[in-house]
Design an enzyme around this catalytic site. Structure first.
Site, PDB file in Angstrom:
ATOM      1  N   SER A   1      -1.562  26.995  -3.163  1.00  0.00           N
ATOM      2  CA  SER A   1      -1.187  28.780  -3.746  1.00  0.00           C
ATOM      3  C   SER A   1      -2.072  29.346  -4.766  1.00  0.00           C
ATOM      4  O   SER A   1      -1.744  30.184  -5.044  1.00  0.00           O
ATOM      5  CB  SER A   1       0.453  28.762  -3.296  1.00  0.00           C
ATOM      6  OG  SER A   1       0.884  28.115  -2.430  1.00  0.00           O
TER       7      SER A   1
ATOM      8  N   SER B   1      13.372   6.079 -13.646  1.00  0.00           N
ATOM      9  CA  SER B   1      11.893   7.166 -13.924  1.00  0.00           C
ATOM     10  C   SER B   1      11.734   8.223 -12.893  1.00  0.00           C
ATOM     11  O   SER B   1      11.810   9.411 -14.006  1.00  0.00           O
ATOM     12  CB  SER B   1      10.620   6.747 -13.327  1.00  0.00           C
ATOM     13  OG  SER B   1       9.267   7.633 -13.628  1.00  0.00           O
ATOM     14  N   SER B   2      12.182   8.484 -11.872  1.00  0.00           N
ATOM     15  CA  SER B   2      11.680  10.021 -11.422  1.00  0.00           C
ATOM     16  C   SER B   2      12.687  11.209 -11.441  1.00  0.00           C
ATOM     17  O   SER B   2      12.498  12.640 -11.418  1.00  0.00           O
ATOM     18  CB  SER B   2      11.144  10.251  -9.912  1.00  0.00           C
ATOM     19  OG  SER B   2      11.604   8.901  -9.146  1.00  0.00           O
TER      20      SER B   2
ATOM     21  N   HIS C   1      15.335  12.394  13.409  1.00  0.00           N
ATOM     22  CA  HIS C   1      13.919  12.675  14.049  1.00  0.00           C
ATOM     23  C   HIS C   1      12.956  10.389  13.265  1.00  0.00           C
ATOM     24  O   HIS C   1      11.973  10.962  13.628  1.00  0.00           O
ATOM     25  CB  HIS C   1      12.663  13.637  14.162  1.00  0.00           C
ATOM     26  CG  HIS C   1      11.982  13.341  12.441  1.00  0.00           C
ATOM     27  ND1 HIS C   1      11.996  15.199  11.974  1.00  0.00           N
ATOM     28  CD2 HIS C   1      11.748  12.748  11.438  1.00  0.00           C
ATOM     29  CE1 HIS C   1      11.650  14.615  10.943  1.00  0.00           C
ATOM     30  NE2 HIS C   1      11.129  13.391  10.595  1.00  0.00           N
ATOM     31  N   HIS C   2      13.542  10.368  12.763  1.00  0.00           N
ATOM     32  CA  HIS C   2      12.405   8.698  12.293  1.00  0.00           C
ATOM     33  C   HIS C   2      13.453   7.594  12.963  1.00  0.00           C
ATOM     34  O   HIS C   2      12.928   6.610  12.995  1.00  0.00           O
ATOM     35  CB  HIS C   2      12.850   8.540  10.960  1.00  0.00           C
ATOM     36  CG  HIS C   2      12.152   9.539   9.980  1.00  0.00           C
ATOM     37  ND1 HIS C   2      10.724   9.184   9.675  1.00  0.00           N
ATOM     38  CD2 HIS C   2      12.565  10.635   9.231  1.00  0.00           C
ATOM     39  CE1 HIS C   2      10.129  10.532   8.559  1.00  0.00           C
ATOM     40  NE2 HIS C   2      11.031  11.024   8.535  1.00  0.00           N
TER      41      HIS C   2
ATOM     42  N   LYS D   1       3.704  29.494   4.841  1.00  0.00           N
ATOM     43  CA  LYS D   1       2.763  29.459   4.147  1.00  0.00           C
ATOM     44  C   LYS D   1       1.050  29.388   4.723  1.00  0.00           C
ATOM     45  O   LYS D   1       0.528  29.978   4.215  1.00  0.00           O
ATOM     46  CB  LYS D   1       3.315  27.904   4.059  1.00  0.00           C
ATOM     47  CG  LYS D   1       5.081  28.318   3.118  1.00  0.00           C
ATOM     48  CD  LYS D   1       4.646  26.190   2.796  1.00  0.00           C
ATOM     49  CE  LYS D   1       5.702  26.679   1.100  1.00  0.00           C
ATOM     50  NZ  LYS D   1       5.207  28.108  -0.057  1.00  0.00           N
TER      51      LYS D   1
ATOM     52  N   THR E   1       6.588  26.451   7.448  1.00  0.00           N
ATOM     53  CA  THR E   1       5.725  26.460   7.065  1.00  0.00           C
ATOM     54  C   THR E   1       4.357  26.847   7.968  1.00  0.00           C
ATOM     55  O   THR E   1       3.562  27.313   7.150  1.00  0.00           O
ATOM     56  CB  THR E   1       5.135  24.530   7.867  1.00  0.00           C
ATOM     57  OG1 THR E   1       6.833  23.756   7.551  1.00  0.00           O
ATOM     58  CG2 THR E   1       4.028  23.440   7.324  1.00  0.00           C
TER      59      THR E   1
ATOM     60  N   HIS F   1      13.197  11.724   4.534  1.00  0.00           N
ATOM     61  CA  HIS F   1      12.827  12.403   4.859  1.00  0.00           C
ATOM     62  C   HIS F   1      12.702  13.670   3.659  1.00  0.00           C
ATOM     63  O   HIS F   1      11.292  13.806   3.500  1.00  0.00           O
ATOM     64  CB  HIS F   1      13.381  13.538   6.033  1.00  0.00           C
ATOM     65  CG  HIS F   1      12.030  14.320   6.624  1.00  0.00           C
ATOM     66  ND1 HIS F   1      11.283  13.400   7.357  1.00  0.00           N
ATOM     67  CD2 HIS F   1      12.545  15.430   6.912  1.00  0.00           C
ATOM     68  CE1 HIS F   1      10.118  14.469   7.843  1.00  0.00           C
ATOM     69  NE2 HIS F   1      11.052  15.964   7.178  1.00  0.00           N
TER      70      HIS F   1
ATOM     71  N   ASP G   1       6.535  23.522 -25.111  1.00  0.00           N
ATOM     72  CA  ASP G   1       6.848  22.035 -24.516  1.00  0.00           C
ATOM     73  C   ASP G   1       8.116  21.341 -22.987  1.00  0.00           C
ATOM     74  O   ASP G   1       8.688  22.277 -22.651  1.00  0.00           O
ATOM     75  CB  ASP G   1       6.681  20.895 -25.542  1.00  0.00           C
ATOM     76  CG  ASP G   1       6.635  19.519 -24.817  1.00  0.00           C
ATOM     77  OD1 ASP G   1       6.859  18.520 -24.544  1.00  0.00           O
ATOM     78  OD2 ASP G   1       6.214  18.900 -26.541  1.00  0.00           O
TER      79      ASP G   1
ATOM     80  N   HIS H   1       0.692  -1.473   0.310  1.00  0.00           N
ATOM     81  CA  HIS H   1      -0.240   0.071  -0.092  1.00  0.00           C
ATOM     82  C   HIS H   1       0.997   1.643  -0.220  1.00  0.00           C
ATOM     83  O   HIS H   1       0.681   2.117  -0.908  1.00  0.00           O
ATOM     84  CB  HIS H   1      -0.753  -0.113   1.437  1.00  0.00           C
ATOM     85  CG  HIS H   1      -1.729   0.963   1.786  1.00  0.00           C
ATOM     86  ND1 HIS H   1      -2.256   1.878   0.289  1.00  0.00           N
ATOM     87  CD2 HIS H   1      -1.280   2.218   2.449  1.00  0.00           C
ATOM     88  CE1 HIS H   1      -2.745   2.925   1.748  1.00  0.00           C
ATOM     89  NE2 HIS H   1      -2.445   3.459   2.134  1.00  0.00           N
TER      90      HIS H   1
ATOM     91  N   TYR I   1       9.089  15.367   2.070  1.00  0.00           N
ATOM     92  CA  TYR I   1       8.695  17.042   1.512  1.00  0.00           C
ATOM     93  C   TYR I   1       8.604  16.306  -0.296  1.00  0.00           C
ATOM     94  O   TYR I   1       7.524  17.783  -1.060  1.00  0.00           O
ATOM     95  CB  TYR I   1       9.512  18.025   1.420  1.00  0.00           C
ATOM     96  CG  TYR I   1       9.669  17.727   2.889  1.00  0.00           C
ATOM     97  CD1 TYR I   1       8.680  17.692   4.528  1.00  0.00           C
ATOM     98  CD2 TYR I   1      10.588  18.273   3.876  1.00  0.00           C
ATOM     99  CE1 TYR I   1       8.569  17.320   4.784  1.00  0.00           C
ATOM    100  CE2 TYR I   1      11.044  18.458   5.570  1.00  0.00           C
ATOM    101  CZ  TYR I   1       9.633  18.277   6.167  1.00  0.00           C
ATOM    102  OH  TYR I   1       9.641  18.142   7.384  1.00  0.00           O
TER     103      TYR I   1
ATOM    104  N   GLU J   1      11.896  13.157   1.017  1.00  0.00           N
ATOM    105  CA  GLU J   1      11.269  12.406  -0.321  1.00  0.00           C
ATOM    106  C   GLU J   1       9.775  13.490   0.242  1.00  0.00           C
ATOM    107  O   GLU J   1       8.789  13.035  -0.036  1.00  0.00           O
ATOM    108  CB  GLU J   1      11.309  10.474  -0.095  1.00  0.00           C
ATOM    109  CG  GLU J   1       9.979  10.024  -0.722  1.00  0.00           C
ATOM    110  CD  GLU J   1       9.478  10.266  -2.261  1.00  0.00           C
ATOM    111  OE1 GLU J   1      10.571  10.590  -2.441  1.00  0.00           O
ATOM    112  OE2 GLU J   1       8.649   9.773  -2.569  1.00  0.00           O
TER     113      GLU J   1
ATOM    114  N   ARG K   1       1.406   0.184  14.911  1.00  0.00           N
ATOM    115  CA  ARG K   1       1.243  -0.465  13.631  1.00  0.00           C
ATOM    116  C   ARG K   1       1.679  -1.911  13.230  1.00  0.00           C
ATOM    117  O   ARG K   1       2.264  -2.199  13.587  1.00  0.00           O
ATOM    118  CB  ARG K   1       2.544   1.224  12.976  1.00  0.00           C
ATOM    119  CG  ARG K   1       2.664   2.200  13.405  1.00  0.00           C
ATOM    120  CD  ARG K   1       3.919   2.786  12.024  1.00  0.00           C
ATOM    121  NE  ARG K   1       3.895   2.590  11.319  1.00  0.00           N
ATOM    122  CZ  ARG K   1       4.768   3.440  10.401  1.00  0.00           C
ATOM    123  NH1 ARG K   1       5.637   3.840  11.210  1.00  0.00           N
ATOM    124  NH2 ARG K   1       4.157   2.967   8.912  1.00  0.00           N
TER     125      ARG K   1
ATOM    126  N   TRP L   1       7.967  -0.464   4.247  1.00  0.00           N
ATOM    127  CA  TRP L   1       7.980  -0.123   2.794  1.00  0.00           C
ATOM    128  C   TRP L   1       9.577   0.880   2.853  1.00  0.00           C
ATOM    129  O   TRP L   1      10.600   1.260   1.770  1.00  0.00           O
ATOM    130  CB  TRP L   1       7.047   1.041   2.493  1.00  0.00           C
ATOM    131  CG  TRP L   1       7.743   2.632   3.340  1.00  0.00           C
ATOM    132  CD1 TRP L   1       7.055   3.107   4.684  1.00  0.00           C
ATOM    133  CD2 TRP L   1       8.534   3.901   2.624  1.00  0.00           C
ATOM    134  NE1 TRP L   1       7.108   3.845   4.586  1.00  0.00           N
ATOM    135  CE2 TRP L   1       8.188   5.029   3.649  1.00  0.00           C
ATOM    136  CE3 TRP L   1       8.552   3.920   1.345  1.00  0.00           C
ATOM    137  CZ2 TRP L   1       8.782   6.116   3.413  1.00  0.00           C
ATOM    138  CZ3 TRP L   1       9.521   5.294   1.562  1.00  0.00           C
ATOM    139  CH2 TRP L   1       9.143   6.277   2.296  1.00  0.00           C
TER     140      TRP L   1
END
Lengths: 525, 286
Positions: free
Chosen positions: A268, A169-170, A302-303, A331, A328, A253, A106, A77, A257, A255, A450, A142
């Site tokens: 925005s 790809s990315s 922090h993870h 924003k 943040t 991390h 383009d 998932h 963001y 990732e 979890r 994951w």
């Protein structure tokens, strides 16, 4: 093929017919559509997995699937939603929108663009294939932590190479986006005049190019540890399983963001349109996005507070993480100030954008709670964390994609979507997403872990409420699908500007936008 | 043509990227099956590699032909330059992961396992003494010698640095339209790259046969072979790129002010050069 370039000026304006249009296309609008359709399919694939998880957790006890399959579902998932749904959805939006927002014909590297897209089905062929292999799909989460991930069966190398291919790809997609933004802007479109979606994507592209190769390196070390006898994550050989967590979260991390900065750009664009006021604090938005991107590189620890880290490390990562709340907050206050005294109307995109601001803030605040090292030792690996990141990723990132689709769908199809159905989709999604995830805060604070298919009896009520919310949320997405199909097939014709308050180059184009746009650069005042 | 910037150039569609996709699936899937012990993994992998290679060649062929037909304007040139720069940045970050692993092992995990962190060492390998280079606390009786920095690696450093110089000589000659000098400079660079790779290969044989230094020699062997191995792969790619450029120079594809293909390969070569300097210092010297 190459002979058609010179004489084909008239069919230059019409897309080629048949399947080869989509296979060989280098057109940014075609590729944007392909990306978004792929993302939508993966959204339902990953959503089906989430439904299995919520059915299993509906009642205590092992009710539907065996624990190993449950673990496969939680792992897949996440992988499907992150790499299959959210990232391609944002890349698709970038492809369709960035050239028309900066006045380019383009993308800068259209063939790379085609390759980057078609690598996604390749990667997901390998990844989804693992569900049918001996030993099943990846089931260790994951994050792929060793040594657990090394116990995976035949799926292991498929997982690694799928991650490699999705990474290529990315990276290719992002190189293309960055080169487009830096090189293809129409005359007069200076950096500080770019729409914020473009700015957000420029910074996101930088993050992707910076960290996806690090993930590739990390999984390569997993592969060699498994098959070629290296000891990177094996203490007996002088390595350390915790080292994987450091390298992984140095990718992981930024990732997260990567998954939220484009959402900031979308919101925005939408809030000023429906507040009929210019965005409050444009340049501070740019600097805040850049600050968040910078901070994302120095907060990965922090993870890992509960893994055993020197005190100085814990303190550093704790304070650095809390700093993220500052840009943040800038924003969020800017969006509020934009709405302040605006003549607001509440069409579906605006509703989703406002829900984004509120619900993302809830997720952000639980993030600040998790940033506190002593507190995190209690919250770590509980449903509180699950509630936190689903608030920012579902009612944050995915809501922003919903908002974007409703906002730009009239420009893509030339037809207005069904506003009544859109509002149904909004209210059902927004209510159910809170029923789904808010009780998970309480479950986590009470200690429910979890990634476990069964739970103690005292967690029964909240889990049942959460599952009911989940089922409603899942079913509500069928409305979304129906709205899109209905809008593509027809509907009230949209004007060029579509929305009364819409500003920007894309709204000067006809609706639907022609196959090729801005073949001659517009002049931006 | 060399239009002014008021008209954009958009390349026509291409079938090569999509044709390469089955190649990628076969390559990755075949390798996976091979690693799982399946007998048809290797043939699948070879077919996938051939398809991927063909796709790459055909794609580049199209780009070269379009470039020779002067279809690209200054803006396309800038897109290529920026694309290449971002690509090299991503490669730097890829090596960063492995350098990170090396630093982590040397600064944290080895000292911690060796007693600096009482909890770790007491519960895992009590009172073991570790210092770099090591195969780890589980393999203390494993005899091996680390790869020294002197002799071959130092010679190799000089070879690679010299190749950077010959490449720069070729680049300056290119700008001055001095074609024979370009050819000699490039040929020397490719040759030096090939010598470098031969020396590296010899070093690997030497490591396995004489030093008992292997990929499974704990964290030292892991970091040594991973870093030098991936660097070697990149040198090989860079040398092939420069060799293609050499042929293109001989065919007269470049002019003094239009030779981005040359420059892209040269940037790549300098990148592998710089990575090697990092390797030389942190893998061999210190």
């Amino acid at each position: 093929m190459s002979s058609t370039t010179h004489d084909a000026h008239h069919d230059h304006h019409a897309p080629p017919k048949g399947i080869t249009r989509w296979l060989f296309t280098t057109n940014h609008k075609d590729l944007g559509i392909l990306y978004m359709v792929f993302a939508l399919i993966m959204f339902f694939v990953g959503g089906a997995m989430a439904m299995i998880i919520r059915v299993e957790l509906f009642q205590p006890g092992l009710t539907l699937v065996d624990p190993h399959f449950f673990n496969q579902m939680t792992t897949m998932h996440a992988l499907v939603m992150i790499f299959g749904a959210l990232m391609p959805a944002f890349t698709g939006l970038a492809n369709w929108l960035i050239p028309v927002q900066i006045g380019a014909p383009d993308m800068a590297l259209p063939r790379i663009n085609n390759w980057a897209f078609w690598l996604l089905p390749a990667g997901f062929t390998l990844l989804l294939l693992t569900l049918f292999l001996p030993g099943g799909a990846p089931a260790g989460g994951w994050t792929m932590y060793p040594p657990l991930i090394l116990q995976l069966g035949d799926a292991f190398p498929f997982l690694i190479f799928a991650v490699h291919i999705l990474g290529i790809s990315s990276i290719m997609g992002s190189i293309n986006i960055a080169a487009t933004i830096l090189n293809m802007r129409a005359p007069g479109m200076t950096l500080m005049k770019m729409p914020l979606f473009v700015w957000a994507w420029l910074i996101t592209a930088f993050l992707i190019v910076a960290v996806m190769p690090v993930l590739a390196g990390a999984v390569t070390m997993l592969l060699t540890d498994q098959y070629f006898g290296t000891s990177f994550f094996n203490a007996a050989g002088g390595g350390d399983p915790v080292m994987f967590q450091h390298i992984f979260w140095f990718f992981g991390h930024p990732e997260v963001y990567i998954l939220i900065l484009p959402a900031f750009g979308i919101v925005s664009a939408i809030i000023p349109t429906f507040a009929r006021k210019p965005l409050f604090g444009y340049s501070s938005m740019v600097y805040a996005t850049a600050s968040i991107a910078f901070l994302s590189f120095i907060v990965w620890g922090h993870h890992m507070f509960s893994v055993g880290m020197p005190l100085a490390g814990q303190l550093f990562f704790m304070y650095a993480t809390m700093l993220v709340a500052v840009p943040t907050g800038v924003k969020i206050f800017n969006w509020m100030a934009t709405m302040w005294q605006g003549s607001m109307t509440f069409e579906t995109p605006m509703l989703f954008a406002i829900a984004f601001v509120i619900l993302f803030t809830i997720g952000g605040l639980s993030g600040v709670m998790l940033a506190l090292a002593p507190v995190d030792l209690q919250y770590h690996d509980t449903y509180f964390v699950v509630a936190h990141f689903h608030y920012v990723l579902v009612s944050g990132a995915i809501f922003s994609v919903f908002a974007a689709v409703y906002f730009w769908l009239p420009k893509w199809t030339g037809n207005m979507y069904d506003e009544r159905l859109g509002k149904w989709h909004f209210w059902l999604s927004t209510i159910s997403v809170n029923v789904l995830f808010f009780p998970q805060h309480f479950l986590g604070l009470a200690g429910m872990p979890r990634r476990i298919p069964d739970y103690a009896l005292q967690f029964a009520e909240f889990n049942m409420i959460s599952s009911i919310g989940g089922f409603v949320f899942g079913l509500s997405q069928l409305i979304f699908l129906w709205v899109i199909i209905k809008c593509v097939r027809g509907g009230e014709k949209a004007s060029d500007q579509v929305w009364e308050g819409a500003k920007g180059l894309e709204w000067t184009l006809p609706s639907p936008a022609p196959y090729h746009t801005f073949e001659r650069p517009p002049v931006v005042k | 043509m060399s239009q002014a910037n008021d008209v954009y150039y958009v390349p026509h569609e291409s079938r090569w990227p999509v044709y390469g996709i089955p190649g990628m699936v076969l390559l990755a899937g075949g390798f996976s099956i091979y690693l799982n012990g399946g007998s048809w993994g290797m043939p699948m992998m070879v077919i996938g590699a051939v398809i991927t290679l063909l796709m790459t060649v055909m794609w580049f062929r199209d780009v070269v032909n379009e470039s020779l037909a002067h279809k690209y304007n200054a803006q396309v040139d800038r897109s290529f330059r920026q694309g290449m720069a971002w690509f090299i940045f991503s490669e730097v970050m890829f090596f960063g992961a492995f350098f990170g692993a090396l630093f982590y092992a040397r600064v944290f995990s080895i000292p911690w396992l060796g007693g600096e962190d009482p909890a770790t060492s007491r519960f895992l390998w009590d009172s073991v003494v570790l210092s770099w280079p090591t195969a780890g606390p589980g393999f203390l009786d494993l005899e091996f010698q680390p790869m020294g920095a002197w002799a071959l690696p130092t010679i190799n450093t000089l070879i690679l640095l010299t190749s950077g110089v010959t490449l720069t000589i070729a680049h300056h000659a290119m700008k001055e339209n001095h074609r024979s000098k370009v050819i000699w400079g490039l040929a020397a660079t490719v040759l030096l790259g090939a010598i470098f790779m031969s020396v590296q290969s010899y070093e690997y044989v030497h490591a396995y046969q004489d030093l008992n230094l292997r990929m499974d020699t704990g964290i030292y062997g892991s970091t040594f072979f991973m870093l030098t191995g991936f660097h070697g792969v990149h040198v090989t790619i860079g040398a092939i790129a420069l060799f293609v450029i050499l042929i293109r120079v001989i065919k007269g594809h470049f002019t003094a002010d239009d030779h981005f293909g040359f420059e892209a390969a040269a940037w790549y070569w300098h990148f592998v050069d710089v990575v090697w300097l990092g390797l030389y210092v942190f893998v061999y010297l210190i």
